[in-house]
Design a protein around this motif. Structure first.
Motif, mmCIF file in Angstrom:
data_model
loop_
_atom_site.group_PDB
_atom_site.id
_atom_site.type_symbol
_atom_site.label_atom_id
_atom_site.label_comp_id
_atom_site.label_asym_id
_atom_site.label_seq_id
_atom_site.Cartn_x
_atom_site.Cartn_y
_atom_site.Cartn_z
ATOM 1 N N GLY A 568 43.546 27.727 59.351
ATOM 2 C CA GLY A 568 43.555 28.389 60.638
ATOM 3 C C GLY A 568 42.387 29.305 60.910
ATOM 4 O O GLY A 568 42.447 30.134 61.824
ATOM 5 N N GLN A 569 41.303 29.148 60.139
ATOM 6 C CA GLN A 569 40.159 30.029 60.322
ATOM 7 C C GLN A 569 38.845 29.269 60.212
ATOM 8 O O GLN A 569 38.732 28.292 59.463
ATOM 9 C CB GLN A 569 40.155 31.149 59.265
ATOM 10 C CG GLN A 569 41.275 32.162 59.421
ATOM 11 C CD GLN A 569 41.136 33.288 58.411
ATOM 12 O OE1 GLN A 569 40.649 33.080 57.301
ATOM 13 N NE2 GLN A 569 41.573 34.483 58.787
ATOM 14 N N ILE A 570 37.846 29.741 60.989
ATOM 15 C CA ILE A 570 36.463 29.290 60.834
ATOM 16 C C ILE A 570 35.933 29.898 59.544
ATOM 17 O O ILE A 570 36.036 31.118 59.340
ATOM 18 C CB ILE A 570 35.598 29.767 62.022
ATOM 19 C CG1 ILE A 570 35.932 28.969 63.283
ATOM 20 C CG2 ILE A 570 34.123 29.681 61.705
ATOM 21 C CD1 ILE A 570 35.221 27.642 63.384
ATOM 22 N N ARG A 571 35.366 29.048 58.672
ATOM 23 C CA ARG A 571 34.864 29.565 57.397
ATOM 24 C C ARG A 571 33.447 29.078 57.131
ATOM 25 O O ARG A 571 33.226 27.904 56.849
ATOM 26 C CB ARG A 571 35.781 29.125 56.261
ATOM 27 C CG ARG A 571 37.131 29.813 56.296
ATOM 28 C CD ARG A 571 37.917 29.608 55.046
ATOM 29 N NE ARG A 571 39.161 30.345 55.065
ATOM 30 C CZ ARG A 571 40.108 30.249 54.133
ATOM 31 N NH1 ARG A 571 39.943 29.402 53.118
ATOM 32 N NH2 ARG A 571 41.215 30.972 54.211
ATOM 33 N N PRO A 572 32.481 29.983 57.235
ATOM 34 C CA PRO A 572 31.122 29.630 56.814
ATOM 35 C C PRO A 572 31.073 29.464 55.300
ATOM 36 O O PRO A 572 31.820 30.124 54.568
ATOM 37 C CB PRO A 572 30.288 30.844 57.258
ATOM 38 C CG PRO A 572 31.150 31.572 58.244
ATOM 39 C CD PRO A 572 32.556 31.328 57.815
ATOM 40 N N ASP A 573 30.197 28.594 54.842
ATOM 41 C CA ASP A 573 30.063 28.343 53.411
ATOM 42 C C ASP A 573 28.582 28.175 53.086
ATOM 43 O O ASP A 573 27.990 27.126 53.340
ATOM 44 C CB ASP A 573 30.835 27.081 53.021
ATOM 45 C CG ASP A 573 30.763 26.781 51.523
ATOM 46 O OD1 ASP A 573 30.166 27.595 50.778
ATOM 47 O OD2 ASP A 573 31.285 25.729 51.104
ATOM 48 N N ALA A 574 27.991 29.224 52.541
ATOM 49 C CA ALA A 574 26.561 29.194 52.243
ATOM 50 C C ALA A 574 26.222 28.106 51.232
ATOM 51 O O ALA A 574 25.073 27.622 51.191
ATOM 52 C CB ALA A 574 26.106 30.553 51.721
ATOM 53 N N ASN A 575 27.186 27.677 50.423
ATOM 54 C CA ASN A 575 26.930 26.608 49.459
ATOM 55 C C ASN A 575 26.679 25.269 50.148
ATOM 56 O O ASN A 575 26.181 24.335 49.520
ATOM 57 C CB ASN A 575 28.104 26.482 48.486
ATOM 58 C CG ASN A 575 28.255 27.708 47.593
ATOM 59 O OD1 ASN A 575 27.253 28.278 47.145
ATOM 60 N ND2 ASN A 575 29.490 28.120 47.344
#
Length: 826
Positions: A568-575
């Motif tokens: 239920g959330q936008i999640r940035p992932d630098a990897n």
């Protein structure tokens, strides 16, 4: 008065948002004003058109101002059938014209009187051109802003620029301002410095109602039965002028852009600050503005004005791409040395001579770095060095477009160094939207959707801004390539989630998504900073560094694995970023020092990157997500979605299109309600409508349903509602729109949008011998005084390539029929 059942109104899917909130003739307007509470009527129209409720402040404004306009129009010499419109959205902006009156003058010339309404009772003169101090509502007290006459004139100028119906139909716009609470001429509101603006848009005050009535009578002697309002509302809207295409004219002193409201205030405030800096203290002006607010337009206008005054001024930007594009446009008109003296990178002031420039205009200031040079080993701090180098510095900034860890030019840093160097600081904001079809809502929706900040915009109406989520990168690129055929102003961009092998191997592909057979190269190796304007470069994929600060008609965005949707959330992932990505260089060392702050910074950079990429398109943004859940999440926040079928080869190279839904725009009316006199029209399949019928009872026999009409459209015999499918008229009728038609129309048809049937028509969109196009004809007079058609031209109005006019050479033995006239998009 027509009552609305709020629970049963549905926004039409695929229709254009109505740009006029309320329209009527004078007689109807006065009825609403004096008998029905005009503010209630307009607020219901507003909710019907926008899906949103009216705020208390605007409702109070309507209550006050519209009652005064009703008293103005309560004049027997102003024709009852003159058109009246309230809240007309100026095309390609978020601004609205308060009040319009339409009709014909004594010579039958079409006229449109534009009235800017103000509730002010006092004001104070500003030294800036076209600017005045006044209380503008809210709790902020008095503030500077455009003089009402300048405001009215600027809105009229924009309408004239953007709406082709104004020019095509020979309309003359007559702007004016009515301050119905302002007690008298006091040498302030009518100060001589405002005379040039009042000459263009006359000013009327509280005791001058009779003068305003005379002004309206002068221009509207005959009514037009709302015909001009229809023309304006359905006129083809020209795309906004792009800054890169206008930079030559601007630097030659031409007025390529009309600056409105806060843009005008910023422009005049900077010129005032620069004048103060000549013999006074150092000046720093910080201008905050989001995407499409005109930061770069104001910057180049300022550069042109300052060099026109003989000032030593430069345009400065960290990004090479805007400078390269502007310089390329100037090549051949300006000498190379002249160009190099006008534009500079932000790292060119590492050894500053104090006040060596009169003014430095820093665009995209959020991209400034601490160190300069190729290896980041020069200078101390770019903000400090720039302020030191000039008497007056202008920083145009958007903190939400910081896209690398090295970006330090946020407003806090600017304030800090301005104070440290003893500069006087002026802070201003730009809010007027010119990007994203003038929609404030799109940017607000994007901020909420990407979890950058919470806004009230939970869903996006895609009829206002063309936003689509597609299922594959191949489909995305095909859509953009198709849009690019119109004006070379559409490109695909992507997040930095793929490496750059083509840098060393020209045959290698950079972006490889094998499940779709999609392989493309980054733009950097071939066209560099000029990729966004280079013909043929649409086959490549751009990045943040070659599009930030520039604009397109349409942008396609590939969202890579650095942005996903989980739980239920936008999640940035630098990897998910490529190893070669330098925007998060230094993140690991930051994690060791403060892991929470480092994570917040990385998340914000990734979100800001996609926010910036997704706001490059002035007319539309198409998105492909590598994360399927993110794609579903984005779709869930859309309404009014139009799905296009895959491109197929059909006759004339045109792809047939079908809407995703057949949701009817208005409430279905029961037989009992019809019998009781409910205002409704039959719903007809256009293929049936194009058959041989002309009697009104044929509609009842062929009607699929009857639907309720808005109260501003009283039913007349011959009216029917039908859905229009296809792209050949998308400038007037978006694909899938539901429209109101009049069967078997009489009178002249030239210039009207009509349904035509002829045996030689083979329209690939309708699949039959009829078509919907703009009508034009040639006729000859017979010996008996009658007229006969010899040639009919049916013109498409579209931004899609491949459509051509249908030309019919009409003979006496041929059957030809204008089946219906399109009246309005519902």
């Amino acid at each position: 008065m027509q009552q609305y059942d709020e629970g049963q109104w549905i926004k039409v899917q695929g229709s254009a948002s109505r740009v006029i909130i309320y329209q009527a003739n004078k007689r109807e307007f006065l009825q609403h004003a004096f008998a029905d509470n005009i503010e209630d009527v307009v607020s219901k129209h507003y909710k019907h058109a926008t899906g949103q409720s009216v705020g208390p402040a605007e409702l109070r404004s309507w209550t006050n101002s519209l009652s005064h306009m009703a008293k103005v129009l309560y004049d027997d010499e102003i024709p009852d059938d003159a058109g009246v419109a309230i809240e007309y959205q100026v095309p390609q902006t978020s601004k609205r014209i308060d009040f319009l009156i339409t009709g014909l003058d004594e010579q039958r010339q079409p006229k449109v009187v534009i009235v800017e309404l103000k509730q002010w009772s006092e004001a104070r003169v500003s030294e800036k051109d076209g600017i005045i101090w006044a209380r503008r509502g809210g709790r902020a007290g008095e503030s500077e802003g455009a003089h009402p006459s300048y405001q009215a004139w600027s809105y009229a100028a924009l309408l004239n620029d953007f709406n082709t119906a104004v020019l095509d139909d020979g309309m003359v716009l007559q702007p004016c301002a009515y301050l119905h609470n302002y007690p008298q001429r006091d040498g302030v509101i009518d100060h001589p410095k405002y005379t040039p603006h009042i000459d263009k848009a006359p000013l009327f005050l509280k005791p001058e109602r009779d003068r305003l009535q005379a002004f309206i009578r002068q221009h509207v002697r005959h009514g037009d039965c709302k015909n001009l309002l229809y023309r304006i509302e359905h006129g083809r809207i020209q795309p906004s002028k792009m800054l890169a295409d206008a930079v030559v004219g601007l630097l030659q002193g031409k007025n390529e852009f009309v600056l409105i409201d806060d843009q005008k205030l910023v422009y005049e405030s900077v010129l005032e600050a620069e004048a103060k800096a000549v013999n006074g203290p150092k000046q720093v002006v910080i201008v905050q503005g989001g995407p499409g607010t005109g930061k770069s337009v104001v910057a180049i206008n300022l550069l042109a004005a300052l060099i026109g005054k003989g000032r030593n001024a430069r345009y400065v930007s960290k990004n090479a791409a805007p400078r390269a594009v502007f310089e390329a446009k100037l090549t051949g008109t300006f000498k190379k040395t002249r160009i190099s003296n006008l534009f500079s990178g932000s790292g060119g002031f590492t050894d500053p001579a104090a006040d060596s420039f009169d003014a430095l205009i820093v665009d995209e200031a959020h991209r400034l770095n601490e160190k300069s040079g190729l290896y980041g080993n020069l200078g101390e701090n770019q903000v400090k060095e720039i302020i030191t180098s000039a008497r007056c510095c202008v920083f145009l900034v958007d903190d939400d477009q910081r896209v690398t860890i090295a970006d330090i030019g946020h407003t806090g840093e600017l304030r800090k160094w301005a104070a440290a160097l003893g500069a006087q600081v002026t802070e201003l904001n730009l809010a007027s939207q010119f990007r994203c079809s003038g929609s404030d809502g799109y940017v607000a929706w994007l901020d909420d959707t990407l979890a950058i900040r919470s806004t009230a915009n939970q869903t996006l109406d895609t009829t206002e801004y063309d936003f689509r989520v597609v299922d594959s990168p191949t489909e995305l690129h095909e859509l953009i390539e198709k849009k690019n055929q119109v004006a070379n102003k559409a490109r695909v961009v992507a997040g930095y989630c793929w490496g750059w092998p083509s840098k060393t191997d020209s045959q290698a592909y950079d972006i490889d998504i094998p499940e779709y057979g999609y392989q493309r190269r980054w733009n950097l190796s071939q066209d560099g900073s000029l990729w966004i304007v280079t013909p043929g470069s649409v086959e490549q994929v751009g990045c943040i560094h070659t599009c930030q600060g520039l604009e397109l008609d349409y942008v396609g965005v590939i969202i890579g694995p650095d942005l996903v949707y989980r739980e239920g959330q936008i999640r940035p992932d630098a990897n998910g970023r490529a190893r070669s990505d330098k925007s998060i260089k230094g993140l690991k060392s930051l994690v060791k020092k403060n892991p929470v702050a480092a994570q917040e910074m990385a998340d914000r950079i990734i979100k800001n990157t996609y926010r910036t990429l997704m706001t490059r398109g002035m007319r539309g943004c198409f998105v492909y997500c590598t994360d399927r859940l993110l794609a579903e999440y984005l779709r869930s926040r859309l309404r009014g979605v139009v799905m296009e079928q895959p491109v197929e080869h059909v006759d004339r190279g045109i792809a047939a299109k079908a809407p995703a839904s057949n949701v009817i725009p208005l409430r279905v009316v029961s037989a009992a309600e019809r019998a009781a006199g409910k205002n409704a029209a039959p719903l007809i399949d256009l293929r049936f409508a194009a058959g041989s019928f002309s009697e009104s009872q044929s509609f009842e026999e062929g009607a699929q349903q009857w639907i309720e009409l808005p109260d501003w459209i009283p039913y007349q015999p011959g009216f029917f509602v039908a859905q229009v499918v296809g792209e050949s008229m998308n400038r007037r009728i978006p694909n899938g729109s539901w429209c109101l038609f009049r069967a078997a129309p009489g009178g002249t048809r030239n210039g009207k949008v009509v349904v035509v049937q002829h045996r030689s028509i083979d329209d690939p969109e309708t699949g039959g011998s009829y078509t919907i196009k703009r009508y034009s004809s040639e006729k000859i007079m017979e010996a008996d005084g009658t007229w006969r058609h010899t040639r009919i031209e049916l013109w498409p109005e579209t931004d899609s390539p491949g459509f051509e006019a249908i030309v019919l050479e009409v003979g006496e033995d041929e059957e030809f029929a204008v089946v219906a006239e399109m009246l309005t998009v519902l």
